[in-house]
Design a protein around this motif. Structure first.
Motif, mmCIF file in Angstrom:
data_model
loop_
_atom_site.group_PDB
_atom_site.id
_atom_site.type_symbol
_atom_site.label_atom_id
_atom_site.label_comp_id
_atom_site.label_asym_id
_atom_site.label_seq_id
_atom_site.Cartn_x
_atom_site.Cartn_y
_atom_site.Cartn_z
ATOM 1 N N LEU A 87 4.720 2.284 -10.792
ATOM 2 C CA LEU A 87 5.268 2.806 -9.545
ATOM 3 C C LEU A 87 4.115 2.999 -8.576
ATOM 4 O O LEU A 87 3.144 3.689 -8.897
ATOM 5 C CB LEU A 87 5.981 4.141 -9.801
ATOM 6 N N LYS A 88 4.221 2.360 -7.403
ATOM 7 C CA LYS A 88 3.119 2.441 -6.443
ATOM 8 C C LYS A 88 3.640 2.862 -5.079
ATOM 9 O O LYS A 88 4.649 2.339 -4.614
ATOM 10 C CB LYS A 88 2.472 1.055 -6.272
ATOM 11 N N ILE A 89 2.930 3.782 -4.449
ATOM 12 C CA ILE A 89 3.194 4.095 -3.043
ATOM 13 C C ILE A 89 2.054 3.493 -2.246
ATOM 14 O O ILE A 89 0.891 3.826 -2.469
ATOM 15 C CB ILE A 89 3.323 5.610 -2.829
ATOM 16 N N GLN A 90 2.430 2.583 -1.353
ATOM 17 C CA GLN A 90 1.400 1.810 -0.653
ATOM 18 C C GLN A 90 1.370 2.117 0.831
ATOM 19 O O GLN A 90 2.374 2.544 1.404
ATOM 20 C CB GLN A 90 1.679 0.315 -0.845
ATOM 21 N N LYS A 91 0.204 1.846 1.416
ATOM 22 C CA LYS A 91 0.124 1.958 2.873
ATOM 23 C C LYS A 91 -0.662 0.776 3.415
ATOM 24 O O LYS A 91 -1.419 0.127 2.703
ATOM 25 C CB LYS A 91 -0.534 3.275 3.280
ATOM 26 N N ASN A 92 -0.440 0.526 4.696
ATOM 27 C CA ASN A 92 -1.199 -0.510 5.385
ATOM 28 C C ASN A 92 -2.042 0.165 6.453
ATOM 29 O O ASN A 92 -1.508 0.840 7.324
ATOM 30 C CB ASN A 92 -0.235 -1.516 6.021
ATOM 31 N N ARG A 93 -3.356 0.053 6.338
ATOM 32 C CA ARG A 93 -4.250 0.635 7.345
ATOM 33 C C ARG A 93 -4.720 -0.466 8.291
ATOM 34 O O ARG A 93 -5.273 -1.472 7.850
ATOM 35 C CB ARG A 93 -5.451 1.307 6.683
ATOM 36 N N ILE A 94 -4.476 -0.239 9.590
ATOM 37 C CA ILE A 94 -4.934 -1.210 10.588
ATOM 38 C C ILE A 94 -6.045 -0.546 11.400
ATOM 39 O O ILE A 94 -5.850 0.553 11.926
ATOM 40 C CB ILE A 94 -3.780 -1.654 11.502
ATOM 41 N N ILE A 109 0.307 2.978 8.050
ATOM 42 C CA ILE A 109 1.756 2.782 7.961
ATOM 43 C C ILE A 109 2.194 2.842 6.501
ATOM 44 O O ILE A 109 1.682 2.110 5.653
ATOM 45 C CB ILE A 109 2.148 1.434 8.608
ATOM 46 N N TYR A 110 3.117 3.771 6.230
ATOM 47 C CA TYR A 110 3.636 3.997 4.864
ATOM 48 C C TYR A 110 5.131 3.707 4.893
ATOM 49 O O TYR A 110 5.920 4.609 5.167
ATOM 50 C CB TYR A 110 3.456 5.448 4.444
ATOM 51 N N PRO A 111 5.551 2.487 4.613
ATOM 52 C CA PRO A 111 6.975 2.180 4.777
ATOM 53 C C PRO A 111 7.867 2.672 3.639
ATOM 54 O O PRO A 111 9.080 2.770 3.824
ATOM 55 C CB PRO A 111 7.001 0.651 4.849
ATOM 56 N N ALA A 112 7.290 2.998 2.497
ATOM 57 C CA ALA A 112 8.149 3.308 1.349
ATOM 58 C C ALA A 112 7.601 4.477 0.543
ATOM 59 O O ALA A 112 6.908 4.302 -0.445
ATOM 60 C CB ALA A 112 8.296 2.072 0.463
ATOM 61 N N MET A 113 7.930 5.690 0.974
ATOM 62 C CA MET A 113 7.519 6.872 0.223
ATOM 63 C C MET A 113 8.257 6.967 -1.106
ATOM 64 O O MET A 113 7.763 7.548 -2.054
ATOM 65 C CB MET A 113 7.839 8.128 1.039
ATOM 66 N N ASN A 114 9.471 6.449 -1.129
ATOM 67 C CA ASN A 114 10.316 6.542 -2.337
ATOM 68 C C ASN A 114 10.784 5.138 -2.717
ATOM 69 O O ASN A 114 11.942 4.774 -2.529
ATOM 70 C CB ASN A 114 11.504 7.475 -2.013
#
Ligand SMILES: [Zn+2]
Lengths: 310, 311
Positions: B16-23, B72-77
């Motif tokens: 299970l991973k919570i991912q983010k995109n840093r620009i 940007i964190y599109p999917a916390m859950n």
């Protein structure tokens, strides 16, 4: 015995939603007993149905004290029980997170309000309830550690344990908490199970409640007195957590005394069958709670131990 | 750059991973100013998904104008989003009642604590929700009265139609926004559209708002669209809740956002078995309908709409 409709909502394609109460005696509102509030609380329903039968017999035998009223509500949520869904049918809300309720609010707030208006008048309130995590408990009476509780009273049930629960923010909308705020002495009764019937602990809860009624002069009951309850704070219990996810293979059972270092359970790799973790008792104690599912996630409190008194 | 904020192994061959995109800017500007966009705490709310996509797309088009960090964190859950589940599946728990979490706690508490750690220190966090599957909302920001002072100036820049200042409640203390605001990281809760759907026009409106916020904070130097002046409501008496007087199927007569006169018909609650109308829902005062029932089945008490009084 009088059977009353306490709250009713008109159905569309289903029969009306009804909360039904069984009243014994008249006069002072002495004790109210509430059963299942969530659709999976079958043991809680079973315990109340046993009590209704028992109290009916005691009333016929003249063993209920005149001037004291007992109310039993076996189920606050028949709609959800009948479809085996845990929370409210349409919006998935939990009635036990809606107290004291609101008569102009959403459906489950209205149900909570309709029920609470009737039951908040009682001197004692006992709710058969369930834990948010699936598992098996030592039978016990639980009270909120809100400063308003009377633990000496809780001992009168003669259950093995009285647990004091530290109040968390989300507890403030439960029935137990609101009963206490509105000056009802509130107890939560935990038996071993929720989704399946456990007759032994149901009998023990029944004996506990009847003993309490006897000690409070509400009914005459001459069973054995039960246990000298040990009072435990939930924050003083020792949790044993998994480090890894996998198959959960317990090596002990609930109620068992365990020495420090004793293996409590093994976590098995779900593909390769290897033992990937052994959980051991960090203290000498008694197994109070045990995880009830064959799989476990990592970091899950799969055991709670009561530390053994010297 | 896509990174993992928190992860845990699940029982059967899955992480299970919570991912983010840093620009970040092409050339290091030295600025560590950061805006964070978070969504998907409720797995059945998808409006924020399009916002994340469109925001990244538009930043990449004019990367030279970026002067700070956008996270940007599109999917916390992620498990909830995948299974159309509002809460965290298996735990039957609302993820937005777990904050600030506990790094030593169970899996869900651990994830919440890691998310808190990662977001702390942002200039502003936007937590984008999409109401639920029952109600449609006009784009709005909800502000807890205890954090009103810090948040209203930011909310005004976010291109929403409405800012709703609501009373404090103990239960809401365990939300992501409350927890972050309490430690001094300003967090705006956006509610817009409806669960399980994407309303593109609302998404575009929100992205314009985020660019405007970025510009005000010195994170963006490109052109931005003029933003709407939101109605700000502080008095609870100005909001009327319309709860169904009876169960049935709600059939709306107007759309959300409509300006209504007192007594105007909002919708009917019908009984398809008898062919009868069980109730008519009418406006209790002059106002704007900022919420309307989307899912037709109602029980007695189900919310069918919310009206903001015309002042
Ligand atoms: Zn949400």
């Amino acid at each position: 015995m009088k059977k009353n409709t306490i709250y009713e909502i008109q159905g569309l394609y289903r029969d009306n939603f009804r909360v039904t109460g069984y009243e014994f005696g008249e006069g002072e509102e002495a004790v109210c007993i509430v059963g299942s509030m969530r659709g999976n609380e079958v043991q809680q329903l079973y315990c109340c149905s046993r009590l209704v039968k028992k109290l009916k017999g005691m009333e016929e035998e003249g063993k209920l004290t005149p001037g004291k009223k007992i109310l039993v509500i076996p189920c606050v949520n028949p709609y959800s029980v009948n479809i085996q869904k845990r929370f409210w049918t349409v919006d998935n809300t939990d009635i036990n997170r809606m107290f004291p309720g609101y008569d102009l609010g959403e459906t489950t707030q209205r149900i909570a309000d309709g029920v609470f208006r009737v039951i908040s008048a009682y001197r004692f309130g006992i709710q058969f309830t369930s834990f948010y995590m699936p598992g098996e408990f030592m039978p016990h009476v639980r009270m909120m550690d809100s400063g308003l509780e009377d633990t000496e009273l809780a001992k009168q049930f003669g259950m093995p344990y009285v647990v004091l629960r530290k109040v968390r923010p989300y507890d403030t909308t439960t029935l137990n908490y609101n009963w206490q705020i509105w000056e009802t002495q509130a107890f939560s009764m935990y038996t071993n199970t929720t989704t399946r019937i456990d007759r032994k602990s149901a009998k023990e809860a029944e004996r506990g409640i009847l003993t309490f009624l006897h000690k409070q002069g509400i009914a005459q009951y001459h069973g054995h007195d039960g246990y000298l309850s040990q009072i435990v704070k939930d924050v003083d219990m020792v949790s044993v957590r998994t480090g890894k996810a996998g198959l959960f293979e317990p090596a002990v059972s609930v109620g068992e005394e365990v020495g420090r270092g004793r293996i409590l359970a093994r976590i098995i790799d779900t593909y390769e069958g290897e033992v990937i973790e052994e959980l051991t008792a960090p203290v000498d104690g008694i197994v109070f709670f045990m995880h009830g599912e064959p799989l476990t996630y990592a970091d899950t409190a799969v055991f709670k131990l009561v530390v053994r008194e010297e | 750059m896509i990174t993992t904020v928190a992860s845990k192994a699940l029982p059967v061959d899955e992480e299970l991973k919570i991912q983010k995109n840093r620009i970040e800017p092409e050339n290091d500007t030295g600025s560590k100013k950061r805006i964070s966009v978070v969504t998907g705490i409720h797995g059945d709310e998808l409006e924020g998904q399009y916002v994340c996509f469109e925001l990244i797309r538009r930043i990449k088009e004019q990367k030279e104008n970026l002067k700070g960090i956008v996270d940007i964190y599109p999917a916390m859950n992620p498990l909830g989003i995948d299974s159309i589940t509002r809460g965290i599946p298996a735990f039957e728990m609302d993820m937005n009642r777990l904050f600030p979490g506990d790094i030593e706690g169970n899996m869900t508490e651990y994830l919440a604590a890691r998310i808190m750690e990662d977001l702390t220190g942002s200039e502003v966090v936007l937590d984008i929700h999409a109401s639920n599957i029952y109600l449609t909302e006009i784009p709005q920001i909800r502000v807890n009265a205890v954090h009103e002072e810090q948040l209203i100036p930011l909310a005004k820049e976010a291109n929403v139609d409405f800012v709703w200042v609501h009373g404090a409640s103990t239960v809401l203390e365990s939300t992501l926004a409350y927890s972050l605001n309490s430690i001094g990281t300003p967090t705006l809760v956006v509610e817009m559209g409806v669960g399980m759907r994407i309303t593109k026009s609302y998404g575009d409106q929100m992205v314009d708002g985020i660019f405007n916020l970025m510009k005000k904070l010195g994170i963006w130097e490109g052109k931005t669209a003029a933003v709407r002046q939101p109605i700000i409501s502080r008095n609870p008496k100005d909001v009327a809740y319309l709860n169904a007087a009876t169960g049935g199927l709600f059939v709306p007569a107007v759309r959300h956002g409509a300006q209504l006169k007192e007594g105007e018909l909002i919708g009917r609650i019908i009984n398809p078995l008898s062919g009868g109308v069980r109730d008519e829902v009418r406006a209790p005062m002059d106002g704007m309908l900022f919420t309307i029932r989307e899912y037709p089945i109602v029980d007695e008490g189900s919310l069918v709409g919310r009206l903001l009084r015309t002042l």
